[in-house]
Design an enzyme around this catalytic site. Sequence first.
Site, mmCIF file in Angstrom:
data_model
loop_
_atom_site.group_PDB
_atom_site.id
_atom_site.type_symbol
_atom_site.label_atom_id
_atom_site.label_comp_id
_atom_site.label_asym_id
_atom_site.label_seq_id
_atom_site.Cartn_x
_atom_site.Cartn_y
_atom_site.Cartn_z
ATOM 1 N N ASN A 188 0.809 -1.234 0.000
ATOM 2 C CA ASN A 188 0.000 0.000 0.000
ATOM 3 C C ASN A 188 0.840 1.281 0.000
ATOM 4 O O ASN A 188 0.432 2.276 -0.584
ATOM 5 C CB ASN A 188 -1.009 -0.018 1.155
ATOM 6 N N GLU A 196 4.442 -4.975 11.894
ATOM 7 C CA GLU A 196 3.464 -3.906 11.641
ATOM 8 C C GLU A 196 2.325 -4.542 10.852
ATOM 9 O O GLU A 196 2.446 -4.758 9.644
ATOM 10 C CB GLU A 196 4.124 -2.778 10.831
ATOM 11 N N CYS A 233 -3.536 0.714 6.815
ATOM 12 C CA CYS A 233 -3.644 -0.220 7.943
ATOM 13 C C CYS A 233 -4.366 0.379 9.138
ATOM 14 O O CYS A 233 -5.046 -0.319 9.873
ATOM 15 C CB CYS A 233 -2.259 -0.693 8.347
ATOM 16 N N GLU A 280 7.638 1.378 14.901
ATOM 17 C CA GLU A 280 8.440 2.084 13.900
ATOM 18 C C GLU A 280 8.344 3.577 14.206
ATOM 19 O O GLU A 280 7.374 4.034 14.836
ATOM 20 C CB GLU A 280 7.922 1.808 12.485
HETATM 21 P P1 NAD Z 1 0.813 -9.709 3.033
HETATM 22 O O1 NAD Z 1 0.929 -10.229 4.417
HETATM 23 O O2 NAD Z 1 0.052 -10.499 2.041
HETATM 24 O O3 NAD Z 1 2.264 -9.510 2.384
HETATM 25 C C1 NAD Z 1 3.237 -8.693 2.979
HETATM 26 C C2 NAD Z 1 4.612 -9.119 2.526
HETATM 27 O O4 NAD Z 1 4.899 -10.410 3.047
HETATM 28 C C3 NAD Z 1 4.789 -9.229 1.021
HETATM 29 O O5 NAD Z 1 6.059 -8.706 0.686
HETATM 30 C C4 NAD Z 1 4.734 -10.721 0.783
HETATM 31 O O6 NAD Z 1 5.436 -11.132 -0.367
HETATM 32 C C5 NAD Z 1 5.413 -11.245 2.026
HETATM 33 N N1 NAD Z 1 5.088 -12.623 2.411
HETATM 34 C C6 NAD Z 1 3.983 -13.349 2.093
HETATM 35 N N2 NAD Z 1 4.053 -14.560 2.703
HETATM 36 C C7 NAD Z 1 5.207 -14.577 3.416
HETATM 37 C C8 NAD Z 1 5.834 -15.551 4.270
HETATM 38 N N3 NAD Z 1 5.278 -16.739 4.511
HETATM 39 N N4 NAD Z 1 7.014 -15.218 4.846
HETATM 40 C C9 NAD Z 1 7.577 -14.009 4.645
HETATM 41 N N5 NAD Z 1 7.046 -13.069 3.833
HETATM 42 C C10 NAD Z 1 5.870 -13.350 3.235
HETATM 43 O O7 NAD Z 1 0.237 -8.232 3.172
HETATM 44 P P2 NAD Z 1 -0.192 -7.255 1.991
HETATM 45 O O8 NAD Z 1 -1.448 -7.780 1.386
HETATM 46 O O9 NAD Z 1 0.987 -6.981 1.126
HETATM 47 O O10 NAD Z 1 -0.493 -5.899 2.782
HETATM 48 C C11 NAD Z 1 -1.724 -5.582 3.343
HETATM 49 C C12 NAD Z 1 -1.675 -5.814 4.850
HETATM 50 O O11 NAD Z 1 -0.606 -5.061 5.410
HETATM 51 C C13 NAD Z 1 -2.923 -5.347 5.568
HETATM 52 O O12 NAD Z 1 -3.292 -6.309 6.519
HETATM 53 C C14 NAD Z 1 -2.474 -4.066 6.259
HETATM 54 O O13 NAD Z 1 -3.213 -3.740 7.407
HETATM 55 C C15 NAD Z 1 -1.052 -4.376 6.573
HETATM 56 N N6 NAD Z 1 -0.268 -3.151 6.761
HETATM 57 C C16 NAD Z 1 0.141 -2.810 8.020
HETATM 58 C C17 NAD Z 1 0.863 -1.637 8.228
HETATM 59 C C18 NAD Z 1 1.311 -1.218 9.606
HETATM 60 O O14 NAD Z 1 2.170 -0.346 9.708
HETATM 61 N N7 NAD Z 1 0.780 -1.773 10.675
HETATM 62 C C19 NAD Z 1 1.183 -0.830 7.144
HETATM 63 C C20 NAD Z 1 0.770 -1.200 5.880
HETATM 64 C C21 NAD Z 1 0.044 -2.381 5.704
#
Ligand code: NAD
Length: 487
Positions: free
Chosen positions: A151, A248, A282, A461
């Site tokens: 995002n 996060e 998020c 962070e």
């Molecule tokens: P996601 O969990 O699908 O993917 C995040 C990252 O993890 C990607 O780079 C992906 O390739 C990697 N990944 C996937 N499986 C993995 C594994 N088994 N081991 C290690 N890495 C792996 O999340 P998304 O769909 O990319 O992002 C959306 C989510 O992120 C939402 O839930 C949102 O709330 C959260 N988010 C949180 C924050 C925060 O600061 N708290 C900020 C932005 C987004």
Amino acid sequence: MTTPVYQNFIHGQFLANQTGETFEVRNPATDEVIYYVEVADESIQAAAIESAKEGFALWSAMTPIERSRILLKAVNLLRERNDELAKIEVLDTGKPWQEAECVDVQTGADVIEYFAGLAPAQVGQQQMVGNDFYYTRKEPLGICAGIGAWNYPLQIACWKSGPALAAGNALIFKPSEETPLGAIKLAEIFSEAGVPAGVFNVLQGAAEVGQWLTQSPDIEKVSFTGEVGTGKKVVASAAGSLKDVTMELGGKSPLLVFDDADVSQAVSAAMLGNFYTQGEVCTNCTRVYVHKSIYQAFIDELKSRTEQNIIAGDPLDPNVNLGALISKNHQDLVMGYIDKGIAEGATVLTGGTVLKPATAPNGYFVAPTVFIDCSDDMTIVKEEIFGPVMCVLVFDDEDDVIHRANDTHLGLAAGVFTKDIQRAHRVIHRLQAGICWINSYGNSPAEMPVGGYKQSGIGRENGIETLDHYTQTKSVYVGMSNIESPF
Ligand code: NAD
């Protein structure tokens, strides 16, 4: 024109993989493939570690002020290239130009600048113990890994590299496979600014590459941004080599609007906290609890402003303020939640459909959607949707609404709107969330720590404390007299 193919960025340059495997990246607003990226195969992974070891040796031996000067050059380059980088973010994510142009690059640069400034000020302790004394040193961890969500791709890369590099670590960063280009551009900028080769390597790929990072014994820490479910897998895998973790993760955050609130201000906050970045933030306040005495006024204004003021379309058009969702899959997922909301008895106040704007007919748009007649046990009220879907709920008792707001395993953010200063603080202190706003929503300056309570995260962070999460304390005891020994 041929479609570009980007390679992994290792040791200050692009490096070809051996398998030849690539993945495609689509512009969510047009459904067109805009470039391909090579997957980080085993040869790339091994090279990344060797390179990071070399980079770490050089970088950690520099003084913090030397590192700071180099990072500040990168900050200047980021700001100079704001428009070029913002455009990359728009094409990769589908978010509106009017946001990316003033937020994504700027907030990333701010955080690197903040930590570059802080690093030389980080000090240890010294204490006399009798005639002897000890002192502590704040030493970097070594090679760290960053794994990003889609995002805010460049901002996330900056938020992880800023403190990691300022503290003297090397970082191997894996952006989301949906949005891989911003991190490559950041790597080029770091190189140009004088960050030594190997200090910031970029590995490309999906879950398997992320998974490899979480288990590599050469990596000391993983900082992860993504979904709760993925975060749990990352923590479990990182436990195998006892890595430090920062998580996060997602949220389902409440906004409490009391009877004395300025209704227009509260509507602004609710719209910002649900429709900014087409709902893919998020910290979004997807559960809006409104006091029953102002409920009608609130939803009347919310409906009319949502229907009149939101312009969906080609995200590069500076007038557009609602972009496309990240992918067709995600659009389907969000529409699935909307259908479930209707099936479980909620009423669509506005929206509830996909959109096909004339200027971006193939994009993955969803109309800004507001549900009313919601109850706390509905799926749309309980689960993170990560799209432009707001649930409005009614309350009339302070204790009761606090209980309802806290009744979730998530705890990323929360907000309160009231003019009663005592109530504002009393309520916010009882809300179980790491990032809270009073009469505001969404601002996240570099100075302010951010992170989740409960299953929304581990660690923080930004803010001063984050530098501690990228260093370890070495205690050094100094004997000032002869050792007394029974041997
Ligand atoms: P996601 O969990 O699908 O993917 C995040 C990252 O993890 C990607 O780079 C992906 O390739 C990697 N990944 C996937 N499986 C993995 C594994 N088994 N081991 C290690 N890495 C792996 O999340 P998304 O769909 O990319 O992002 C959306 C989510 O992120 C939402 O839930 C949102 O709330 C959260 N988010 C949180 C924050 C925060 O600061 N708290 C900020 C932005 C987004």
